[in-house]
Design an enzyme around this catalytic site. Structure first.
Site, short mmCIF file in Angstrom:
data_model
loop_
_atom_site.label_atom_id
_atom_site.label_comp_id
_atom_site.label_asym_id
_atom_site.label_seq_id
_atom_site.Cartn_x
_atom_site.Cartn_y
_atom_site.Cartn_z
N ASN A 1 17.55 8.02 15.47
CA ASN A 1 17.43 8.47 14.19
C ASN A 1 17.57 10.08 14.20
O ASN A 1 16.92 10.87 14.83
CB ASN A 1 15.73 8.55 14.03
N SER B 1 9.37 10.29 22.10
CA SER B 1 9.65 11.04 23.10
C SER B 1 10.23 10.00 24.16
O SER B 1 9.87 10.23 25.30
CB SER B 1 8.31 11.58 23.65
#
Ligand code: PEP
Length: 244
Positions: free
Chosen positions: A10, A207
């Protein structure tokens, strides 16, 4: 059940035309495909070029949002039909940044998912709790309620579990927390779609980096990842793909 892993990048509101260099590096390294599905979701204006550049590369190109309507007076929006027409294969929907920045709720995400499916796109539906919801013990209930309201009527979707507090922060839940949430999501999609729910890929996002991807992808019912920051650099993204 064997599910082909999916690693989706993304790019958010990052990238300029010369960012195609990173895509070309990915294409060169993956050489027409590999052990898992790979998706890159750049900003809208880069989609058509990226589709053109990635033909036969094994990399799919997706969008980060679409409108629920087929066409009409919706200034600034993009339809699922147009995304499909320019060659996109998927669309991220209900990302927490859209839920927060644009007030998108579950019913709207569901309507967009129905539009995406009708246009032949694969919706990647994002769900995830805030830190406050996790701290108060409401993480699972929050995610299950989001799923209940956001999932379309048919099962051709991918679900991305992205704890809001783990996105872009360098913080990642304990493996046991990821496992518990993915187990709960699997039960929910099987409850909703029956056996077809077993084929739905459940991605973890938040993350994921080259250093933690292998460990996260080894967790049961984690079928790949939705990658933000680390998807912008080909070397990092390729290392994550290799871990899937
Ligand atoms: C995301 O926003 O979808 C995401 C997972 O971001 P990051 O990998 O940067 O935490």
């Amino acid at each position: 059940m064997n599910r082909t892993p999916l690693v989706a990048g993304n790019w958010k509101m990052n990238g300029l035309p010369d960012s195609a260099a990173e895509l070309h590096k990915m294409i060169g390294a993956l050489k027409g495909g590999g052990h898992c599905d790979v998706l890159v979701c750049p900003p809208f204006p880069l989609i058509a070029t990226f589709v053109h550049d990635s033909v036969d590369s094994g990399i799919g190109i997706g969008a980060q949002d679409c409108h629920f309507a087929e066409a009409g007076a919706h200034t600034g929006d993009v339809s699922a039909a147009l995304l499909a027409a320019v060659g996109a294969s998927a669309v991220i929907l209900g990302h927490s940044e859209r839920r927060a920045d644009h007030g998108e709720g579950d019913a709207l995400v569901k309507a967009k998912a129905e539009a995406a499916l009708a246009a032949g796109l694969m919706p990647v539906i994002c769900v995830g709790e805030t830190e406050a919801q996790r701290d108060s013990g409401d993480a699972e209930a929050t995610v299950l309620a989001q799923l209940d309201g956001s999932l379309p009527d048919s099962a051709g979707v991918v679900v991305a579990y992205e704890p809001v507090w783990a996105i872009g922060t360098g913080r990642v839940p304990e493996n046991s927390d990821i496992a518990a949430m993915h187990h709960a999501i699997r039960q929910a999609v099987v409850g909703r779609y029956g056996d077809a729910g077993r084929a739905i890929r459940l991605l973890y996002g938040g993350s994921v980096k080259p250093g933690n991807a292998k460990e996260i992808f080894a967790i049961e019912d984690v079928d790949g990842g939705l990658i933000g920051g680390a998807s912008l650099k080909a070397d990092d993204f390729l290392a994550i793909v290799a871990a899937a």
